[in-house]
Enzyme design. Sequence first.
Site, PDB file in Angstrom:
ATOM      1  N   ARG A  81       3.690  -7.062  12.444  1.00  0.00           N
ATOM      2  CA  ARG A  81       2.416  -6.591  12.999  1.00  0.00           C
ATOM      3  C   ARG A  81       1.540  -7.808  13.261  1.00  0.00           C
ATOM      4  O   ARG A  81       1.811  -8.898  12.756  1.00  0.00           O
ATOM      5  CB  ARG A  81       1.703  -5.666  12.007  1.00  0.00           C
ATOM      6  CG  ARG A  81       2.447  -4.361  11.834  1.00  0.00           C
ATOM      7  CD  ARG A  81       1.656  -3.378  11.014  1.00  0.00           C
ATOM      8  NE  ARG A  81       2.347  -2.097  10.990  1.00  0.00           N
ATOM      9  CZ  ARG A  81       1.842  -0.993  10.499  1.00  0.00           C
ATOM     10  NH1 ARG A  81       0.639  -0.992   9.984  1.00  0.00           N
ATOM     11  NH2 ARG A  81       2.520   0.133  10.510  1.00  0.00           N
TER      12      ARG A  81
ATOM     13  N   GLU B 149      -6.757   7.214   7.492  1.00  0.00           N
ATOM     14  CA  GLU B 149      -5.725   8.036   8.149  1.00  0.00           C
ATOM     15  C   GLU B 149      -5.117   9.050   7.170  1.00  0.00           C
ATOM     16  O   GLU B 149      -4.643  10.120   7.571  1.00  0.00           O
ATOM     17  CB  GLU B 149      -4.630   7.146   8.747  1.00  0.00           C
ATOM     18  CG  GLU B 149      -3.578   7.948   9.486  1.00  0.00           C
ATOM     19  CD  GLU B 149      -2.519   7.077  10.144  1.00  0.00           C
ATOM     20  OE1 GLU B 149      -2.863   6.262  11.005  1.00  0.00           O
ATOM     21  OE2 GLU B 149      -1.334   7.220   9.762  1.00  0.00           O
TER      22      GLU B 149
ATOM     23  N   THR C  40       5.629   8.396  10.465  1.00  0.00           N
ATOM     24  CA  THR C  40       6.250   7.088  10.160  1.00  0.00           C
ATOM     25  C   THR C  40       6.045   6.724   8.690  1.00  0.00           C
ATOM     26  O   THR C  40       6.708   5.831   8.183  1.00  0.00           O
ATOM     27  CB  THR C  40       5.636   5.956  11.016  1.00  0.00           C
ATOM     28  OG1 THR C  40       4.235   5.866  10.731  1.00  0.00           O
ATOM     29  CG2 THR C  40       5.839   6.196  12.487  1.00  0.00           C
TER      30      THR C  40
ATOM     31  N   ARG D 255      -5.516   5.626   0.630  1.00  0.00           N
ATOM     32  CA  ARG D 255      -4.636   4.483   0.847  1.00  0.00           C
ATOM     33  C   ARG D 255      -4.860   3.603  -0.368  1.00  0.00           C
ATOM     34  O   ARG D 255      -5.966   3.079  -0.568  1.00  0.00           O
ATOM     35  CB  ARG D 255      -4.999   3.725   2.134  1.00  0.00           C
ATOM     36  CG  ARG D 255      -4.610   4.478   3.422  1.00  0.00           C
ATOM     37  CD  ARG D 255      -3.120   4.366   3.644  1.00  0.00           C
ATOM     38  NE  ARG D 255      -2.652   5.157   4.762  1.00  0.00           N
ATOM     39  CZ  ARG D 255      -2.290   4.651   5.944  1.00  0.00           C
ATOM     40  NH1 ARG D 255      -2.389   3.366   6.172  1.00  0.00           N
ATOM     41  NH2 ARG D 255      -1.800   5.432   6.887  1.00  0.00           N
TER      42      ARG D 255
ATOM     43  N   GLU E 275      -2.102  -3.526  12.838  1.00  0.00           N
ATOM     44  CA  GLU E 275      -1.168  -2.933  13.786  1.00  0.00           C
ATOM     45  C   GLU E 275      -1.705  -3.071  15.211  1.00  0.00           C
ATOM     46  O   GLU E 275      -2.894  -2.885  15.450  1.00  0.00           O
ATOM     47  CB  GLU E 275      -1.022  -1.449  13.437  1.00  0.00           C
ATOM     48  CG  GLU E 275       0.096  -0.781  14.181  1.00  0.00           C
ATOM     49  CD  GLU E 275       0.382   0.622  13.653  1.00  0.00           C
ATOM     50  OE1 GLU E 275      -0.386   1.142  12.845  1.00  0.00           O
ATOM     51  OE2 GLU E 275       1.409   1.178  14.073  1.00  0.00           O
TER      52      GLU E 275
ATOM     53  N   ARG F 140       0.842  -1.202   0.000  1.00  0.00           N
ATOM     54  CA  ARG F 140       0.000   0.000   0.000  1.00  0.00           C
ATOM     55  C   ARG F 140       0.874   1.247   0.000  1.00  0.00           C
ATOM     56  O   ARG F 140       1.989   1.245   0.517  1.00  0.00           O
ATOM     57  CB  ARG F 140      -0.948   0.023   1.189  1.00  0.00           C
ATOM     58  CG  ARG F 140      -0.307   0.149   2.569  1.00  0.00           C
ATOM     59  CD  ARG F 140      -0.100   1.560   3.047  1.00  0.00           C
ATOM     60  NE  ARG F 140       0.187   1.613   4.481  1.00  0.00           N
ATOM     61  CZ  ARG F 140       1.066   2.433   5.013  1.00  0.00           C
ATOM     62  NH1 ARG F 140       1.771   3.253   4.259  1.00  0.00           N
ATOM     63  NH2 ARG F 140       1.260   2.454   6.319  1.00  0.00           N
TER      64      ARG F 140
ATOM     65  N   ARG G 212       4.063   0.619   2.455  1.00  0.00           N
ATOM     66  CA  ARG G 212       4.267  -0.546   3.319  1.00  0.00           C
ATOM     67  C   ARG G 212       4.012  -1.770   2.457  1.00  0.00           C
ATOM     68  O   ARG G 212       2.920  -1.958   1.913  1.00  0.00           O
ATOM     69  CB  ARG G 212       3.324  -0.527   4.529  1.00  0.00           C
ATOM     70  CG  ARG G 212       3.805  -1.440   5.655  1.00  0.00           C
ATOM     71  CD  ARG G 212       3.032  -1.181   6.936  1.00  0.00           C
ATOM     72  NE  ARG G 212       1.726  -1.812   6.922  1.00  0.00           N
ATOM     73  CZ  ARG G 212       1.498  -3.092   7.239  1.00  0.00           C
ATOM     74  NH1 ARG G 212       2.487  -3.881   7.601  1.00  0.00           N
ATOM     75  NH2 ARG G 212       0.276  -3.575   7.204  1.00  0.00           N
TER      76      ARG G 212
ATOM     77  N   CYS H 201       0.859  10.551   9.525  1.00  0.00           N
ATOM     78  CA  CYS H 201       1.795  10.071  10.544  1.00  0.00           C
ATOM     79  C   CYS H 201       3.221  10.147   9.994  1.00  0.00           C
ATOM     80  O   CYS H 201       3.471   9.685   8.875  1.00  0.00           O
ATOM     81  CB  CYS H 201       1.437   8.627  10.910  1.00  0.00           C
ATOM     82  SG  CYS H 201       2.517   7.931  12.175  1.00  0.00           S
TER      83      CYS H 201
END
Length: 340
Positions: free
Chosen positions: A293, A209, A257, A213, A298, A110, A264, A255
């Site tokens: 994860r 988020e 990260t 995505r 997560e 993703r 990811r 985020c």
Amino acid sequence: MNPIVFPKHANSLVKKYLSQKVCTVLEHQKTDSGFTLAKAINSGLKNPDSAIGIYAGDAQSYKTFSLIFDPVISEYHKGVETLKHESDLTEIELPCLDPENKYIQSTRIRVARNLKGFCFPCYMKLFERRKLEKKILSTLSSLTGNLKGSYYSLELDDKEKLNPLKTKNLGFQKGDRFQDAAGINSDFPKYRGVYLSFDEQLMVWINEEDHLRIISLEKSSDISSVYKRLCQTVTALNQSLDFAWDSTYGNLTSCPTNIGTAMRAGVHIQLEKLEKNKDILFKLIKAYNLQIRGTCGEKTKIQNAVFDISNYQRFGVSESEILLNLHAGLVAIIKAEQNL
Ligand code: CIR
């Protein structure tokens, strides 16, 4: 502004780097849309078990609050000496990892994308979410071939019996308490949803988020094929959507990260022997800079010895480096499982 006091046992990166001096400089700053330090760090303040504890409310947040974002980014994305990112979305050929599907159950890659000119989900107003959903849907409707699909609004969930959001696990749920404290759940489930291709190998989550995505997935271990579909989709969407991008931070995400590639790439892999020899697994995960994860996402548990293994680093590396490294790590992990 009230003094910022993190709980004693909090161990987040934001707590580590938000000194009184940095706080004094940043507490009166605002981005053009009005996002503040207090809003950015609310998740870390409310959740003492946060690992990171900070979210960006818009693209400008990274520059306005760089005194806190930069050290957090440098520590999380280990090995990044000077902040700089170059992206490269070219397809890559990798040998099949597990042709008999003995270990790897599925592969999923993703990327997150946000659009220029809109606040990020933790600071979006209702009208902005509506406008954004409409804009993205109109672009998705122009996808062709195997990327063609349908959109399922989260608002329809309870009414439509045949809605795949009910019958299949499409993954998009209300955000956890970390995202909730950041503001990501505001007005949930309004103007959120999932686009699913007819072959069910492409999903696009809208207003989770991040604005988008984009997720490519297969029930196989064929990383190259999954990545090819992802590249095709991102390129097609980018023709009419203007993604928030910065030459220092790469793709800008909610985020920190996720900045950089915002990618990811990972697999669900069943490792019955390594589950009983976790020290060997953890050593390999560390050596290849990967992350584990839980089976259902997560911060969830491992069920049936099924691990979600993916790249840890997303910034300061290119997309192809991430995939080569993931591939090499998984070869080593499968070998270790076989040797036990
Ligand atoms: C935290 O700070 O723990 C949450 N906001 C989640 C951070 C993102 N995920 C991660 O580090 N793997």
